[in-house]
Design a protein around this motif. Structure first.
Motif, PDB file in Angstrom:
ATOM      1  N   LYS A 287       0.678  -1.361  -0.138  1.00  0.00           N
ATOM      2  CA  LYS A 287       0.151  -0.093   0.027  1.00  0.00           C
ATOM      3  C   LYS A 287       0.762   1.153   0.226  1.00  0.00           C
ATOM      4  O   LYS A 287       1.824   1.292   0.757  1.00  0.00           O
ATOM      5  N   ASN A 322      -7.949  -0.732  11.066  1.00  0.00           N
ATOM      6  CA  ASN A 322      -8.027  -0.437   9.804  1.00  0.00           C
ATOM      7  C   ASN A 322      -7.797  -1.589   9.077  1.00  0.00           C
ATOM      8  O   ASN A 322      -6.621  -2.120   9.397  1.00  0.00           O
ATOM      9  N   GLU A 324      -6.170  -3.317   5.858  1.00  0.00           N
ATOM     10  CA  GLU A 324      -5.228  -2.625   4.965  1.00  0.00           C
ATOM     11  C   GLU A 324      -5.556  -3.429   3.621  1.00  0.00           C
ATOM     12  O   GLU A 324      -5.585  -2.710   2.280  1.00  0.00           O
ATOM     13  N   ASP A 325      -5.851  -4.812   3.933  1.00  0.00           N
ATOM     14  CA  ASP A 325      -6.168  -5.405   2.405  1.00  0.00           C
ATOM     15  C   ASP A 325      -6.864  -6.693   2.734  1.00  0.00           C
ATOM     16  O   ASP A 325      -7.054  -7.240   3.927  1.00  0.00           O
ATOM     17  N   VAL A 326      -7.769  -7.272   1.977  1.00  0.00           N
ATOM     18  CA  VAL A 326      -8.416  -8.400   2.270  1.00  0.00           C
ATOM     19  C   VAL A 326      -8.363  -9.336   0.948  1.00  0.00           C
ATOM     20  O   VAL A 326      -8.256  -8.962  -0.062  1.00  0.00           O
TER      21      VAL A 326
ATOM     22  N   PRO B 306     -11.393   5.048   7.792  1.00  0.00           N
ATOM     23  CA  PRO B 306     -11.802   3.530   8.499  1.00  0.00           C
ATOM     24  C   PRO B 306     -13.297   3.279   8.216  1.00  0.00           C
ATOM     25  O   PRO B 306     -13.902   4.846   8.436  1.00  0.00           O
ATOM     26  N   LEU B 309     -14.758   0.331   3.893  1.00  0.00           N
ATOM     27  CA  LEU B 309     -15.171  -1.137   3.287  1.00  0.00           C
ATOM     28  C   LEU B 309     -16.403  -1.511   3.959  1.00  0.00           C
ATOM     29  O   LEU B 309     -17.118  -2.196   3.582  1.00  0.00           O
ATOM     30  N   VAL B 326     -13.678 -10.082  -3.491  1.00  0.00           N
ATOM     31  CA  VAL B 326     -13.210  -8.831  -3.477  1.00  0.00           C
ATOM     32  C   VAL B 326     -11.414  -8.823  -3.427  1.00  0.00           C
ATOM     33  O   VAL B 326     -10.908  -9.349  -3.109  1.00  0.00           O
ATOM     34  N   ILE B 328      -8.752  -5.564  -3.521  1.00  0.00           N
ATOM     35  CA  ILE B 328      -8.317  -4.056  -3.104  1.00  0.00           C
ATOM     36  C   ILE B 328      -7.200  -3.746  -3.833  1.00  0.00           C
ATOM     37  O   ILE B 328      -6.044  -4.292  -3.634  1.00  0.00           O
ATOM     38  N   HIS B 330      -4.320  -0.979  -4.362  1.00  0.00           N
ATOM     39  CA  HIS B 330      -3.804   0.314  -3.437  1.00  0.00           C
ATOM     40  C   HIS B 330      -3.224   1.193  -4.429  1.00  0.00           C
ATOM     41  O   HIS B 330      -2.577   1.136  -5.326  1.00  0.00           O
ATOM     42  N   ALA B 331      -3.472   2.570  -3.986  1.00  0.00           N
ATOM     43  CA  ALA B 331      -2.909   3.528  -4.681  1.00  0.00           C
ATOM     44  C   ALA B 331      -1.515   3.717  -4.093  1.00  0.00           C
ATOM     45  O   ALA B 331      -1.363   3.617  -2.969  1.00  0.00           O
TER      46      ALA B 331
END
Lengths: 364, 364
Positions: A287, A322, A324-326, B306, B309, B326, B328, B330-331
């Motif tokens: 990230k 939080n 971060e990724d899933v 937070p 999601l 899903v 994700i 990241h940027a």
């Protein structure tokens, strides 16, 4: 930048146009197929009417093989103060352009760029103004590039909310060969092994091969365009992989030897490639593109009831953690699955405790 | 099954023990390292005291190279009515066992099995009773295997909530070479190319190379054990990949030719490998192990606040849409990201409309 001309209203051109138009720039759209330009205009990317005078920036968004001719034509017509292209290779188009014998004062108005946007779909209908958000956008100025043109390019990148990265054109081509083109071909070659495989074998596929072969699903035509423009660096990298492959095959054959010393050589050979794989993988950014992802996993068992994912995230949020990724790993043949939540290491025990308290089954 | 003995309390042995103990089976634990067995017992996997008489099933969960000796020793001591192993290769251990000259009536009490569990971590502390849930568990009976022993194995698989798949032992080894071992090595070789790469190049990594190199992060020692037990099939498959690689390098070099016919050959060669990659990738099973995943993506832009999601999933749930998968993305360098929600095709427009209505920015 107040005015722009986008030549080539495919995915990249239309997306850039949408970003600019959305931020107040007057965008003119052109395409060798007027229908495409009309479609882009209808999406809100600008107008398909020609500009009345020179615009600030001309963005050439055509396949690599057509970049030089399109640029030269636009430059001859004097359509803009500055010109850039967005093709995914940079060395070839620049050399093609230089070969056309343009005046250096004209050539200095051009800068090669490449937004790293990673979309498999193509065409204006897939375009979106946020395509480049947070992604790197490579700029390849030379020492002769007009500062004004560099600034127009930087402004474009900023308006698209991307991150500018300055590189040498050939270094860029080697870089994308390494991080994009070579992996794409290798993924295809792994996937190709499944083409005629028996169903019983394919049934045993797990998350590992799913990840390795995911990008092998992409559109061949787009990739032929890209690879045709960067064959040298990609071939060099594939040759490196081929050398590793041959050594690994030798090591595996050595493992079958009746000679113990030969077998030990085989073990050393395999261990070498696995450890080099570890060292390389740890360099892949996570990230925010900074440090590699060093997250802890908290794995939650879910069934296929709707709303489970929402409840997990809601519970995580209430714990102040939080995510971060899933990753979701699917269960074969059953209505169950595992959700892998990646969190900062210090948050992992907090999340685990919180989710357990809410009744979730957590894998340790 | 009322009683079992697990020999080897690593990840697999302890996980199977946890599943059995959790379902009322009396499980005895043994390990060449008494500390490991004690740890497993402390986790609730059973007792580290030896059983008083023969148990129903002995589960040998040791590395492939030690399976035959461990099995033969257990069989000589008559510790169980039925014996199985869980090593990730099946042909070698069986041949090793047969070479020890046991009586056929003893040998018939043994069945080779392999639970496809896919965990990178090892050791009893990483074990969990749901490790095998929904995953395939391969059984490799021969025509001489006692039916009673086959049934014990089927009962074990059912108690672990796994899905039994009967296969020939050598066919199994070729299958895991194809879907697990070869991809693992190839992923390592792609990742290895990043080991000494420049930081500017590594910065350009996107989701594609991240996926291809994910499994290259695994523990080399475990993989050396596995590959040492299945070198032949893996070497054969790598040789096939090497052949494809060489042809692809040739095709790429041909693309650089000044001869147009040669360049066309190059295009054909590249197109061939990409299309075969498409055909192979589409065979990889998705959810429930049945048809490949044919889902539509709905991509939502999120910032790093937070709870985002959780809100997305809650909103999806309210729209009555089940999220199948899903991802994700990241940027780089920014507090933003894209969440890719995979849903059944007919649910995609419903979800898109519902999320837009709730204020989410959706990519089309």
């Amino acid at each position: 930048m107040r005015t722009a001309l986008v030549i080539g209203t495919g995915l990249i051109g239309t997306s850039a146009a949408l970003a600019l138009a959305g931020r107040g720039v007057t965008v003119h759209l052109a395409d060798h197929d007027p229908e495409q330009a009309r479609t882009a205009a209808a999406l809100g990317a600008g107008t398909d009417e020609a500009p009345e005078g020179p615009v600030d920036l001309a963005i050439v968004a055509v396949p690599p093989a057509h970049v030089a001719a399109t640029l030269a034509d636009a430059m001859h017509r004097g359509v803009a103060r500055g010109y850039l292209d967005v093709a995914s290779v940079k060395g070839g188009p620049r050399r093609d352009l230089e070969a056309l014998g343009l005046d250096p004062s004209v050539l200095s108005k051009y800068i090669g760029t490449h937004p790293m946007s990673g979309r498999e779909k193509s065409g204006p209908l897939a375009a979106t103004g946020d395509l480049f958000e947070g992604r790197p956008w490579v700029l390849t100025p030379t020492r002769d590039t007009d500062t004004e043109v560099l600034n127009l390019a930087l402004e474009l990148v900023a308006l698209c909310r991307a991150v500018p990265v300055v590189m040498d054109a050939d270094a860029h081509d080697r870089a994308v060969a390494l991080v994009s083109h070579m992996p794409h071909l290798v993924s295809s070659m792994v996937a190709a092994r499944l083409e005629h495989a028996e169903e019983t074998a394919v049934r045993l596929c797990g998350q590992g091969i799913r990840d390795v072969t995911r990008i092998a699903a992409s559109d061949p035509r787009m990739w032929i365009d890209i690879l045709s423009a960067n064959p040298g660096p990609v071939a060099d990298l594939l040759a490196d992989v081929a050398a590793d492959l041959d050594e690994t095959v030798q090591a595996l054959r050595a493992l079958q030897s009746s000679d113990e010393a030969k077998r030990r050589e085989g073990v050393t050979g395999i261990e070498d490639v696995l450890r080099r794989g570890n060292s390389g993988q740890i360099r892949v950014p996570g990230k925010h593109g900074a440090a590699p992802a060093l997250y802890e996993s908290v794995v939650v068992l879910i069934n296929d009831q709707p709303g489970q994912l929402a409840r997990i995230f809601a519970d995580a949020g209430m714990a102040g953690v939080n995510i971060e990724d899933v990753r979701i790993e699917h269960a074969t043949g059953q209505q169950a699955g595992l959700v892998e939540l990646m969190v900062e290491p210090k948050a992992a025990p907090v999340l685990t405790a919180a989710l357990r308290e809410r009744g979730w089954a957590i894998r340790q």
